[in-house]
Design a protein around this motif. Sequence first.
Motif, PDB file in Angstrom:
ATOM      1  N   ARG A 147       0.776  -1.194  -0.109  1.00  0.00           N
ATOM      2  CA  ARG A 147       0.021  -0.092  -0.022  1.00  0.00           C
ATOM      3  C   ARG A 147       0.786   1.161   0.019  1.00  0.00           C
ATOM      4  O   ARG A 147       0.640   2.041  -0.844  1.00  0.00           O
ATOM      5  CB  ARG A 147      -0.864   0.157   1.199  1.00  0.00           C
ATOM      6  N   MET A 148       1.996   1.023   1.010  1.00  0.00           N
ATOM      7  CA  MET A 148       2.610   2.675   1.011  1.00  0.00           C
ATOM      8  C   MET A 148       3.659   2.752  -0.095  1.00  0.00           C
ATOM      9  O   MET A 148       4.114   3.796  -0.542  1.00  0.00           O
ATOM     10  CB  MET A 148       3.367   2.537   2.261  1.00  0.00           C
ATOM     11  N   VAL A 149       4.211   1.693  -0.554  1.00  0.00           N
ATOM     12  CA  VAL A 149       5.401   1.501  -1.638  1.00  0.00           C
ATOM     13  C   VAL A 149       4.806   0.526  -2.708  1.00  0.00           C
ATOM     14  O   VAL A 149       5.465  -0.512  -2.984  1.00  0.00           O
ATOM     15  CB  VAL A 149       6.691   1.245  -1.254  1.00  0.00           C
ATOM     16  N   PRO A 150       3.755   1.049  -3.683  1.00  0.00           N
ATOM     17  CA  PRO A 150       3.489  -0.080  -4.565  1.00  0.00           C
ATOM     18  C   PRO A 150       4.471  -0.041  -5.776  1.00  0.00           C
ATOM     19  O   PRO A 150       5.007   0.904  -6.129  1.00  0.00           O
ATOM     20  CB  PRO A 150       2.238   0.755  -4.909  1.00  0.00           C
ATOM     21  N   PRO A 151       5.051  -1.189  -6.091  1.00  0.00           N
ATOM     22  CA  PRO A 151       5.911  -1.277  -6.989  1.00  0.00           C
ATOM     23  C   PRO A 151       5.513  -0.796  -8.394  1.00  0.00           C
ATOM     24  O   PRO A 151       6.299  -0.208  -8.891  1.00  0.00           O
ATOM     25  CB  PRO A 151       6.276  -2.929  -7.005  1.00  0.00           C
ATOM     26  N   VAL A 152       4.367  -1.074  -8.777  1.00  0.00           N
ATOM     27  CA  VAL A 152       3.667  -0.518  -9.955  1.00  0.00           C
ATOM     28  C   VAL A 152       3.098   0.919  -9.712  1.00  0.00           C
ATOM     29  O   VAL A 152       1.881   0.830  -9.034  1.00  0.00           O
ATOM     30  CB  VAL A 152       2.532  -1.421 -10.458  1.00  0.00           C
ATOM     31  N   PHE A 153       3.785   1.869  -9.883  1.00  0.00           N
ATOM     32  CA  PHE A 153       3.305   3.309  -9.582  1.00  0.00           C
ATOM     33  C   PHE A 153       2.036   3.542 -10.280  1.00  0.00           C
ATOM     34  O   PHE A 153       1.154   4.261  -9.677  1.00  0.00           O
ATOM     35  CB  PHE A 153       4.297   4.209 -10.013  1.00  0.00           C
ATOM     36  N   ALA A 154       1.941   3.298 -11.551  1.00  0.00           N
ATOM     37  CA  ALA A 154       0.651   3.601 -12.332  1.00  0.00           C
ATOM     38  C   ALA A 154       0.922   2.832 -13.856  1.00  0.00           C
ATOM     39  O   ALA A 154       1.295   2.021 -13.950  1.00  0.00           O
ATOM     40  CB  ALA A 154       1.140   5.079 -12.838  1.00  0.00           C
TER      41      ALA A 154
ATOM     42  N   LYS B 136       1.047   6.321   8.287  1.00  0.00           N
ATOM     43  CA  LYS B 136       1.517   5.530   9.270  1.00  0.00           C
ATOM     44  C   LYS B 136       1.481   3.948   8.683  1.00  0.00           C
ATOM     45  O   LYS B 136       0.324   3.493   8.210  1.00  0.00           O
ATOM     46  CB  LYS B 136       0.018   5.641  10.389  1.00  0.00           C
ATOM     47  N   PHE B 137       2.524   3.382   9.187  1.00  0.00           N
ATOM     48  CA  PHE B 137       2.746   1.710   8.809  1.00  0.00           C
ATOM     49  C   PHE B 137       2.147   0.979   9.785  1.00  0.00           C
ATOM     50  O   PHE B 137       2.213   0.950  10.933  1.00  0.00           O
ATOM     51  CB  PHE B 137       4.259   1.540   8.661  1.00  0.00           C
TER      52      PHE B 137
END
Length: 449
Positions: free
Chosen positions: A321-328, A369-370
Amino acid sequence: RKLPPGSLGIPIIGQSLDLLRAMRTNTGEEWLQERVRKYGPISKLSLFGKPTVFIHGQAANKLVFSGDSSKIANKQTASIRAILGDRNLLELSGQDHKRVRDSLVSFLRPESLKQYVGKMDEEVRKHIELHWRGKEKVAALPLMKNLTFNIICSLLFGMEERAEKEKFLQNFQEMIEGMWSIPIKLPFTRYSRSLRASSRVQDLLKELVQEKKVKLEQRTATPQQDLITCLLSKRDEENKRVVTDKEILHNIMLVMVAGHDTSSVLMTFMLRLLSKNPAVYKAVLQEQEEIAESKTSGEPLTWEDLAMMKYTWRVAMETLRMVPPVFAGFRVALKDIDYGEYLIPKGWQIFWASSMTHMDENIFPEPSKFDPARFENQTSVPPYTFVAFGGGPRICPGHEFARIETLVAIHYLVTQYSWELCSDDHYIRDPVPVPTQGLLLRIVPKKEK
Ligand code: HEM
């Protein structure tokens, strides 16, 4: 009907360089937020050579992922298409998409993957032995890339020899560098270098597919041996091959890209977020140690062990959720589409971005927040808001594969090592997130049982 607000910028280039620059300074999300502040829920721009409409939010995601397929289709940018080939799943639609996707999924579904947990376990242990043992410092991202690449080569392509894999890896890295680039074919552009590397990768893969064909004919390989033999063996009622040679080639290229760059980022950022959140780390460690203690020394993990790693998988979801590998990603309008009071014209690209719902405080309170507890009850996450794996008929078919390899890797890393970050905490997007110095870790082995 009017066109959405915004400017198309200068021809061909449009806003591509601005977006890429923002991503490389890790301000891509702010760049998009700024657009939303300026233009509202829909705006026009030009990206990677094409007029584009940017839409966001839960309803926009639903339209992108599950919209009427006669109006909206999956079409990647010209550079991705040229590099991966025009018969890869991302380019196919309707019956063609279903036919090729069903064949791929027949190998990637949980019931088939169950039997490969032991092989993943073996790959992870081999990796730790080779790259972690005896080291004081490691760079996590290159190592996780190496691991996920080797897992794909062994499990999906049935490639065993290290030298063969190395040859692939070099060309492959060069190939993916130009996937998000402006398609200008001049000798020294990123794009041209990627195209040349893509053609070398295709030559190597053609040889591999040919070898598999011979082995299948000679019955020295079985259809379920790996993804390639599985695709080669699919036949319809008339005993005709279901997936053509070209489709096999383009789709194994896609699987290489889609499968290795994404999971390696997830594993790397889990290590980073675990080291910054001691309470979460403690809970993951406890879950994994309980599983490790139930095993005899050297006994591989099983499918049932993975089912017990519920908390660890929630941590993975929160990381995604916080660092999605696929940005867009992109779609294309096949017809004129009415969107609110605006028109998305036929032929234009539609651009979606995962952070827009992932970081929306109305959906995920205190989004910075993680907090893995958000995923305790999956039904509390509204549909089309957590889109790290996409959604609808094109939802990532490698989701289960990624889950298995991530859980196996994290199990061995947390039970065998402790670590602390020794590079600064920044990362850029290129287009996947890349931490400074590949996330340098100081590692200490734990005492063996
Ligand atoms: C953490 C790991 C992964 C993430 C975050 C991820 C993310 C995604 C996303 C967001 C999409 C949809 C893109 C769109 O709709 O435009 C997608 C599609 C896809 N992914 Fe993954 N992926 C991961 C791992 C994998 C793995 C391990 C494989 C293969 C073994 C894989 C193979 C594919 C393929 C073939 C598609 C295209 C599906 C289609 O168009 O029908 N992915 N992935």
